[in-house]
Design an enzyme around this catalytic site. Structure first.
Site, PDB file in Angstrom:
ATOM      1  N   ARG A  17       0.862  -1.200   0.000  1.00  0.00           N
ATOM      2  CA  ARG A  17       0.000   0.000   0.000  1.00  0.00           C
ATOM      3  C   ARG A  17       0.888   1.236   0.000  1.00  0.00           C
ATOM      4  O   ARG A  17       1.935   1.263   0.663  1.00  0.00           O
ATOM      5  CB  ARG A  17      -0.906  -0.001   1.227  1.00  0.00           C
ATOM      6  N   HIS A 171      13.862 -10.668  -4.682  1.00  0.00           N
ATOM      7  CA  HIS A 171      13.088 -11.388  -3.673  1.00  0.00           C
ATOM      8  C   HIS A 171      12.255 -10.467  -2.792  1.00  0.00           C
ATOM      9  O   HIS A 171      12.420  -9.249  -2.804  1.00  0.00           O
ATOM     10  CB  HIS A 171      13.995 -12.278  -2.810  1.00  0.00           C
ATOM     11  N   GLU A 235      12.017 -14.890   0.547  1.00  0.00           N
ATOM     12  CA  GLU A 235      12.965 -15.044   1.652  1.00  0.00           C
ATOM     13  C   GLU A 235      12.188 -15.116   2.964  1.00  0.00           C
ATOM     14  O   GLU A 235      11.464 -14.171   3.302  1.00  0.00           O
ATOM     15  CB  GLU A 235      13.956 -13.877   1.695  1.00  0.00           C
ATOM     16  N   HIS A 262       0.052  -8.547   0.475  1.00  0.00           N
ATOM     17  CA  HIS A 262       0.078  -9.978   0.168  1.00  0.00           C
ATOM     18  C   HIS A 262       1.195 -10.285  -0.823  1.00  0.00           C
ATOM     19  O   HIS A 262       1.758  -9.389  -1.438  1.00  0.00           O
ATOM     20  CB  HIS A 262      -1.261 -10.437  -0.429  1.00  0.00           C
ATOM     21  N   GLU A 308      -2.295 -14.419  -2.576  1.00  0.00           N
ATOM     22  CA  GLU A 308      -3.282 -14.343  -3.655  1.00  0.00           C
ATOM     23  C   GLU A 308      -2.960 -15.419  -4.696  1.00  0.00           C
ATOM     24  O   GLU A 308      -1.787 -15.717  -4.952  1.00  0.00           O
ATOM     25  CB  GLU A 308      -3.245 -12.956  -4.301  1.00  0.00           C
TER      26      GLU A 308
END
Length: 322
Positions: A17, A171, A235, A262, A308
């Site tokens: 966000r 990552h 990670e 997410h 998701e």
């Protein structure tokens, strides 16, 4: 019902966000990323920006956005850019959970100088502390962006140029309570493979790098991360002893204070993959059949982080987009 092959899954994106899309998009574009897709939801008052490395030298140049790894999804809720009191939670201040995203670069000194010269701040510069081979830049919302070298750290005097087209979104790091449960979940349920483990016994933590695709090579004598030129790694950071604590240890980013949202995996057959997850007895945040959006699902990992699940359009021409 079709079939599903976890070896075809991809760690597609990580959602953050943000407060001000102009500032955030500009920052990630400065790192060499491009907006490869954008979804606008004016009725619900939010927009989604998907940024990825997309140069001819990129790992997934020209691919459909669902057929990529290493995307950063920025979620902007309308009006936050004008709200003096709005601030996202970066996951490193209390309560902790999400840690950082990481880019790998061709010349780490030149890359860091370029970021600094543009006026962006650092949580850790190359010269800070004992670890002189990594840095952490701060994006406009103070999310940490780790910067690592794709090859041997250049110790020569002077700073050479850096080629943004060679960068990778390497990552995403999240902290986990119980390393055995989490590694098992991502291997057996999500179909990832453990690519590399980094034990740091003196400091009291281990790092576990998981992902799809080919195995990682061995670490080289000069300390170069063998996975540094890849995209789409997860990670997991385990601090010794957290597995013995009662209840939930880490913050998922979706309850207050909000920040990280997410991670997302794209799959070859969405219905079949969700059926497989059901057979694995996953805990659902949202099933495909829940709510209005019938083409996304959310699984919860052992720490309550949201995962998701979406259709990779390369494998199936699903009607419409979300």
């Amino acid at each position: 019902m079709g079939s599903t092959d976890p070896s075809k899954y991809k760690f597609n994106h990580s959602m953050l966000r943000i407060k001000d899309p102009k500032k955030s998009v500009a920052f990630y574009e400065h790192l060499g990323m491009s907006v490869v897709n954008k979804f606008e939801f004016p009725d619900n008052k939010f927009d989604l920006y998907f940024l990825a490395y997309d140069s001819p030298k990129a790992a997934s140049h020209g691919n459909h956005w669902t057929d990529r790894e290493g995307i950063i999804e920025l979620t902007h809720n309308y009006g936050t850019e004008n709200d003096e009191n709005y601030k996202v939670h970066n996951g490193n201040k209390s309560p902790q959970g999400f840690g950082h995203v990481c880019i790998s670069v061709d010349n780490i000194q030149a890359a860091c100088k370029r970021i600094s010269d543009a006026g962006y701040k650092f949580q850790k510069r190359l010269e800070d502390g004992r670890m002189r081979h990594i840095a952490f830049a701060l994006d406009p919302d103070e999310y940490w962006v780790e910067i690592i070298a794709q090859n041997a750290v250049d110790k020569t005097e002077g700073v050479k140029e850096t080629d943004l087209q060679t960068y990778r979104m390497n990552h995403t790091m999240i902290r986990v309570k119980d390393q055995e449960k989490s590694v098992k979940f991502y291997e057996e349920v999500m179909g990832m493979q453990l690519k590399r483990t980094s034990e740091n016994k003196e400091a009291g933590f281990n790092l576990y790098f998981l992902g799809y695709g080919p195995p990682a090579g061995e670490a080289t004598a000069n300390g170069v991360n063998p996975s540094a030129s890849r995209e789409g790694l997860l990670e997991l950071t385990w601090n010794y002893g957290t597995e013995k604590k009662e209840g939930k240890v880490y913050h998922d980013g979706n309850s207050e204070p909000q920040g990280f949202g997410h991670i997302c995996v794209s799959v070859d057959d969405l219905d079949a993959a969700c059926k497989r997850f059901e057979e694995k007895n996953v805990e659902w945040k949202k099933r495909l059949t829940d709510g209005r959006m019938k083409n996304v699902a959310f699984v919860l990992d052992p720490d309550g982080y949201w995962i998701e699940v979406i259709q990779n359009e390369k494998y199936k021409e699903a009607p419409g987009k979300y």
